[in-house]
Enzyme design. Sequence first.
Site: not given
Length: 354
Positions: A28, A32, A41, A78, A155
């Site tokens: 990652r 963010r 974003r 992803d 998922y």
Amino acid sequence: MAGSSPVPYLLRAARGEKLDRPPVWMMRQAGRYMKVYRDLRDKYPSFRERSENPEIAIEISLQPWRAFQPDGVILFSDILTPLPGIGIPFDIIESRGPIIDPPIRTQEQIDKLYPLEPEETMPFIRPILETLRKEVGTASTVLGFVGAPWTLAAYAIEGKSSKDYTVIKGMAFREPAMLHSFLAKIADAIARYACYQIDCGAQLIQMFDSWAGQLSPQDYETFAMPYQKRVVDQVKAAHPETPMILYINGSSGILERMAMSGVDIVSVDWTVDMAEARKRLGANIGVQGNIDPCALFGSHDFIRDRILDTIRKAGNQGHILNLGHGVLQGTPEENVAFFFETAKQADKLLAVHS
């Protein structure tokens, strides 16, 4: 030193070469905690647009590379990205995460799924990886990644993130044949997708089985490991030279079993001591990790000491320095910069701090 070989530094470590310092990247590392990412974003609020529009995904993948020069640059994407290509649509909602509606609950739904054709269903992957390879040259290794079958199945069956995995575990323990048929289809699609990423320029593949740490060892051996291995075997048959890494969060109870998946490198989380991980995995398996992401909220002295301790314990062969999980939101960017600077001078620092 790192630039003297035409083979990128991280790839040399992944192939088992002895090196002066371990290569370093972070899970990652694009995301963010970086202001440039948050600004982007705001402009493109849809995650799928950010990851499936080549221009934006390339920009995001390269943000940490420009800022910190890590030894690895990973495709911004992803783990769920290939699912629509087999007939399972999903959406990612900013505050809630992925949503799959309707979730997969019946054999009839599983029978309707089709084989993955990456070139047709994910045409954005090729330009992203080809451009990343061009941009970084031999200065960095381009990593591709996939989700592992158990986690993708979780998922799809749960329909969203889960705390207790009762729906997929209920299926595993009540209707195992149905779950096995689903896992097999997903494994074949993932193997195809991993091979496609390599064909497009990925030099190393990391497989994330994020939720396999929620399984007991015996259930890991039944429902996760055989399908990880099914992916690895197919990828290795097509691309024997491409190293593969397996990451599972909360994996300290199944480390030895992770190595049985056939991967070259096991990415270790921070709940196991690196020296113990080395001992348990044996000499033939590389290791990645395993600094607590919260260490980056510590002082510079603390960060430096933790890096050097991890490197000493891992030894100078077959180790890729990384966190034990992804960079956390709110991590100070200057501490990430310090982490990379320190890691890249590790050989000199180890001599001083021996």
